[in-house]
Scaffold this motif. Structure first.
Motif, PDB file in Angstrom:
ATOM      1  N   MET A 139       1.554  12.750  -1.900  1.00  0.00           N
ATOM      2  CA  MET A 139       1.263  11.746  -2.931  1.00  0.00           C
ATOM      3  C   MET A 139       1.018  10.344  -2.378  1.00  0.00           C
ATOM      4  N   ILE A 140       1.195  10.194  -1.081  1.00  0.00           N
ATOM      5  CA  ILE A 140       0.978   8.880  -0.464  1.00  0.00           C
ATOM      6  C   ILE A 140      -0.197   8.973   0.496  1.00  0.00           C
ATOM      7  N   ASN A 141      -1.131   8.079   0.331  1.00  0.00           N
ATOM      8  CA  ASN A 141      -2.309   8.054   1.192  1.00  0.00           C
ATOM      9  C   ASN A 141      -2.203   6.878   2.166  1.00  0.00           C
ATOM     10  N   LEU A 142      -1.848   7.183   3.398  1.00  0.00           N
ATOM     11  CA  LEU A 142      -1.717   6.126   4.413  1.00  0.00           C
ATOM     12  C   LEU A 142      -3.111   5.752   4.915  1.00  0.00           C
ATOM     13  N   LYS A 143      -3.584   4.582   4.493  1.00  0.00           N
ATOM     14  CA  LYS A 143      -4.963   4.202   4.797  1.00  0.00           C
ATOM     15  C   LYS A 143      -5.128   3.619   6.193  1.00  0.00           C
ATOM     16  N   GLY A 144      -4.037   3.268   6.820  1.00  0.00           N
ATOM     17  CA  GLY A 144      -4.151   2.764   8.183  1.00  0.00           C
ATOM     18  C   GLY A 144      -2.906   2.036   8.624  1.00  0.00           C
ATOM     19  N   ILE A 145      -2.754   1.978   9.958  1.00  0.00           N
ATOM     20  CA  ILE A 145      -1.644   1.224  10.545  1.00  0.00           C
ATOM     21  C   ILE A 145      -2.255   0.104  11.380  1.00  0.00           C
ATOM     22  N   TYR A 146      -1.752  -1.105  11.208  1.00  0.00           N
ATOM     23  CA  TYR A 146      -2.302  -2.266  11.897  1.00  0.00           C
ATOM     24  C   TYR A 146      -1.198  -3.017  12.620  1.00  0.00           C
ATOM     25  N   SER A 147      -1.626  -3.713  13.653  1.00  0.00           N
ATOM     26  CA  SER A 147      -0.650  -4.499  14.409  1.00  0.00           C
ATOM     27  C   SER A 147      -1.358  -5.674  15.055  1.00  0.00           C
ATOM     28  N   LYS A 148      -0.608  -6.776  15.223  1.00  0.00           N
ATOM     29  CA  LYS A 148      -1.180  -7.938  15.897  1.00  0.00           C
ATOM     30  C   LYS A 148      -1.543  -7.608  17.341  1.00  0.00           C
ATOM     31  N   ASN A 185      -9.836  -4.935   6.965  1.00  0.00           N
ATOM     32  CA  ASN A 185     -10.726  -5.341   5.874  1.00  0.00           C
ATOM     33  C   ASN A 185     -10.470  -4.534   4.603  1.00  0.00           C
ATOM     34  N   ASP A 186      -9.628  -3.537   4.724  1.00  0.00           N
ATOM     35  CA  ASP A 186      -9.331  -2.622   3.632  1.00  0.00           C
ATOM     36  C   ASP A 186      -8.293  -3.244   2.682  1.00  0.00           C
ATOM     37  N   ASP A 187      -8.065  -2.553   1.573  1.00  0.00           N
ATOM     38  CA  ASP A 187      -7.015  -2.967   0.647  1.00  0.00           C
ATOM     39  C   ASP A 187      -6.226  -1.711   0.249  1.00  0.00           C
ATOM     40  N   ALA A 188      -5.097  -1.876  -0.453  1.00  0.00           N
ATOM     41  CA  ALA A 188      -4.284  -0.728  -0.851  1.00  0.00           C
ATOM     42  C   ALA A 188      -3.395  -1.139  -2.018  1.00  0.00           C
ATOM     43  N   ASP A 189      -2.739  -0.153  -2.635  1.00  0.00           N
ATOM     44  CA  ASP A 189      -1.777  -0.492  -3.695  1.00  0.00           C
ATOM     45  C   ASP A 189      -0.646  -1.343  -3.127  1.00  0.00           C
ATOM     46  N   ILE A 190      -0.146  -0.904  -1.965  1.00  0.00           N
ATOM     47  CA  ILE A 190       0.952  -1.625  -1.327  1.00  0.00           C
ATOM     48  C   ILE A 190       0.639  -1.802   0.156  1.00  0.00           C
ATOM     49  N   ILE A 191       0.791  -3.021   0.637  1.00  0.00           N
ATOM     50  CA  ILE A 191       0.662  -3.311   2.062  1.00  0.00           C
ATOM     51  C   ILE A 191       2.058  -3.664   2.570  1.00  0.00           C
ATOM     52  N   ILE A 192       2.565  -2.834   3.478  1.00  0.00           N
ATOM     53  CA  ILE A 192       3.961  -2.974   3.912  1.00  0.00           C
ATOM     54  C   ILE A 192       4.026  -3.695   5.250  1.00  0.00           C
ATOM     55  N   LEU A 193       4.707  -4.837   5.266  1.00  0.00           N
ATOM     56  CA  LEU A 193       4.921  -5.556   6.520  1.00  0.00           C
ATOM     57  C   LEU A 193       6.213  -5.058   7.165  1.00  0.00           C
ATOM     58  N   ALA A 194       6.084  -4.086   8.058  1.00  0.00           N
ATOM     59  CA  ALA A 194       7.254  -3.587   8.792  1.00  0.00           C
ATOM     60  C   ALA A 194       7.271  -4.286  10.147  1.00  0.00           C
ATOM     61  N   VAL A 195       7.360  -5.608  10.078  1.00  0.00           N
ATOM     62  CA  VAL A 195       7.315  -6.428  11.300  1.00  0.00           C
ATOM     63  C   VAL A 195       8.640  -7.179  11.439  1.00  0.00           C
ATOM     64  N   SER A 196       8.839  -7.832  12.566  1.00  0.00           N
ATOM     65  CA  SER A 196      10.090  -8.557  12.776  1.00  0.00           C
ATOM     66  C   SER A 196      10.168  -9.724  11.792  1.00  0.00           C
ATOM     67  N   LYS A 221      -5.805  -7.726  -2.825  1.00  0.00           N
ATOM     68  CA  LYS A 221      -5.404  -7.493  -4.217  1.00  0.00           C
ATOM     69  C   LYS A 221      -4.110  -6.685  -4.287  1.00  0.00           C
ATOM     70  N   GLY A 222      -3.841  -5.932  -3.245  1.00  0.00           N
ATOM     71  CA  GLY A 222      -2.644  -5.094  -3.197  1.00  0.00           C
ATOM     72  C   GLY A 222      -1.375  -5.929  -3.115  1.00  0.00           C
ATOM     73  N   LEU A 223      -0.259  -5.254  -3.392  1.00  0.00           N
ATOM     74  CA  LEU A 223       1.054  -5.897  -3.326  1.00  0.00           C
ATOM     75  C   LEU A 223       1.506  -5.947  -1.864  1.00  0.00           C
ATOM     76  N   VAL A 224       1.751  -7.145  -1.357  1.00  0.00           N
ATOM     77  CA  VAL A 224       2.190  -7.303   0.034  1.00  0.00           C
ATOM     78  C   VAL A 224       3.709  -7.464   0.042  1.00  0.00           C
ATOM     79  N   VAL A 225       4.398  -6.524   0.717  1.00  0.00           N
ATOM     80  CA  VAL A 225       5.872  -6.571   0.735  1.00  0.00           C
ATOM     81  C   VAL A 225       6.395  -6.650   2.163  1.00  0.00           C
ATOM     82  N   HIS A 226       7.529  -7.332   2.309  1.00  0.00           N
ATOM     83  CA  HIS A 226       8.256  -7.225   3.584  1.00  0.00           C
ATOM     84  C   HIS A 226       9.499  -6.375   3.376  1.00  0.00           C
ATOM     85  N   CYS A 227      10.168  -6.033   4.477  1.00  0.00           N
ATOM     86  CA  CYS A 227      11.286  -5.083   4.433  1.00  0.00           C
ATOM     87  C   CYS A 227      12.558  -5.690   5.007  1.00  0.00           C
ATOM     88  N   ALA A 228      12.658  -7.023   4.945  1.00  0.00           N
ATOM     89  CA  ALA A 228      13.765  -7.714   5.611  1.00  0.00           C
ATOM     90  C   ALA A 228      14.852  -8.113   4.627  1.00  0.00           C
TER      91      ALA A 228
END
Lengths: 255, 255
Positions: free
Chosen positions: B30-39, B58-69, B84-91
């Motif tokens: 049920m989850i479509n991982l559209k890509g993993i990005y890193s600096k 350049n893509d967009d998604a429902d949720i963009i997860i910042l799993a960064v420090s 347009k997607g929801l950008v969340v952090h996990c801290a």
């Protein structure tokens, strides 16, 4: 009835250790529990075994186990000086010399006991001490019969292990107590931290605690440390500073 | 391909959280991982997923997860202000305001991450924060799709939970580190304490830590406390006294 290869055992005490041992002994195919005795057998509402007064202990056994409080060991053992069986105590912090009987030993399980909890000895390694090989073999056999492992350790080293156990168990538990208090004061459900605590313990045991360390003290994350300190009362903040310093000392982090 | 009820997700980061999430997302029905990005996608020897440079997102998604420090959240989010997607952090320790995008949120799992360990989110309750109900529902759905539970928590309370997590996890782990050092110095196998640690943790969680407390400090067993102190170096003895005092303060034991 004489049963070869069986161990005859007498249990003294009505605390959690005695309770857990009685549970295991009572239906054991190879252990014959000859009786449970206590100095004060009348105060036993929640001890579902027959208990006799210590003054009526005229029997003998291969092993007589003193599952009594540390301070009672010496006194209780003075009433057993005529026994031929091996009299052992189960205390980490007490010397073998506490036992006033000629055949003395120690059978210490480094685990903790709390009311209403049945102890599982399966993963436990009993620390054995005795004055001769024959007695050590008896204690080895008793340990193995209840599914535990064992190691031989003298009183001096056992006291050190007992000291380490206070750190590993009592002190960490106190930190969780403080954490729960903090959560309650701040309307946070302490159970949100249960998975972290469970997983943190598993990680410390699997990787070793030093390697498993994480967090703002290790990272020397000044900003987070500062913001945490602002959310603590003075006692908690003081403790937070002490622990942060200890983590940074251990890991050579620059303050 | 449009798939109704599916969540489109983009992951940013290559640390342990990103790794654990990528493992779950990659084959999720049920989850479509559209890509993993890193600096800095070049330093990725042990990250077995395709990672693209953040500059190419350049893509967009429902949720963009910042799993960064923690310290990278703000900067990375400035590169996502057009999404347009929801950008969340996990801290746990960072405010929702760290995210410089109009559609911002927080999706914080109160667990700890160490290198090489895959995280199990099943028992974890994600702390959710967002600026509207629609976004909260998205984060609720994401949590449930990976088998986790969730709760809604604002940034202020989440920082308090994060502070509590440092006590519950980092500080207890430091005590085990000190215990292991003490054992090594005294030629005691630290593994002898593993069952005690494991069982002590289970007991603290099952009974509550305050009720689970045992030991010489609680019993105010002067003799044992004295004998333990004699077996510690000055730093350990100092810490032993601090913890003993805290236990006795908590439980109203007379010193």
């Amino acid at each position: 009835m004489y049963r070869p290869n069986h161990l005859d055992v007498i249990l003294i005490g009505t605390g959690n250790l005695a309770y857990s041992l009685a549970q295991i002994f009572q239906n054991h195919a190879m252990i014959n529990l000859k009786g449970i005795y206590s100095k004060s057998p009348k105060t036993l509402n929640d001890f579902p075994f027959e208990v006799n007064p210590l003054s009526e202990l005229n029997d003998d056994a291969d092993i007589i186990i003193l599952a009594v409080s540390d301070n009672a060991i010496s006194e209780v053992s003075t009433k057993l000086t005529d026994k031929k069986g091996l009299v052992v105590h189960c205390a980490g912090g007490k010397s073998i010399q506490e036992i006033q009987c000629p055949n003395r030993g120690v059978w210490y399980p480094p685990i903790s006991f709390s009311k209403g909890q049945i102890v599982d000895f399966k993963n436990c390694s009993f620390c054995l001490e005795a004055t001769n090989t024959q007695h050590l073999l008896l204690l080895q056999k008793l340990s193995e019969l209840i599914g535990a492992s064992w190691n031989i350790m003298d009183s001096e080293k056992r006291l050190k292990l007992h000291t380490a156990a206070v750190f590993a168990n009592n002190f960490t538990n106190q930190i969780w107590t403080m954490t729960e208090e903090y959560c309650e004061r701040n309307n946070i459900n302490f159970e949100l931290l249960h998975p972290l605590i469970k997983e943190g313990t598993e990680k410390a045991l699997a990787m070793g605690p030093k390697k498993a360390q994480t967090g703002p003290a290790l990272r020397n994350d000044h900003e987070t440390l500062k913001r945490h300190l602002e959310l603590l009362n003075s006692k908690e903040a003081n403790f937070y500073r002490i622990m942060t310093q200890l983590i940074q000392d251990t890991h050579g982090t620059q303050l």
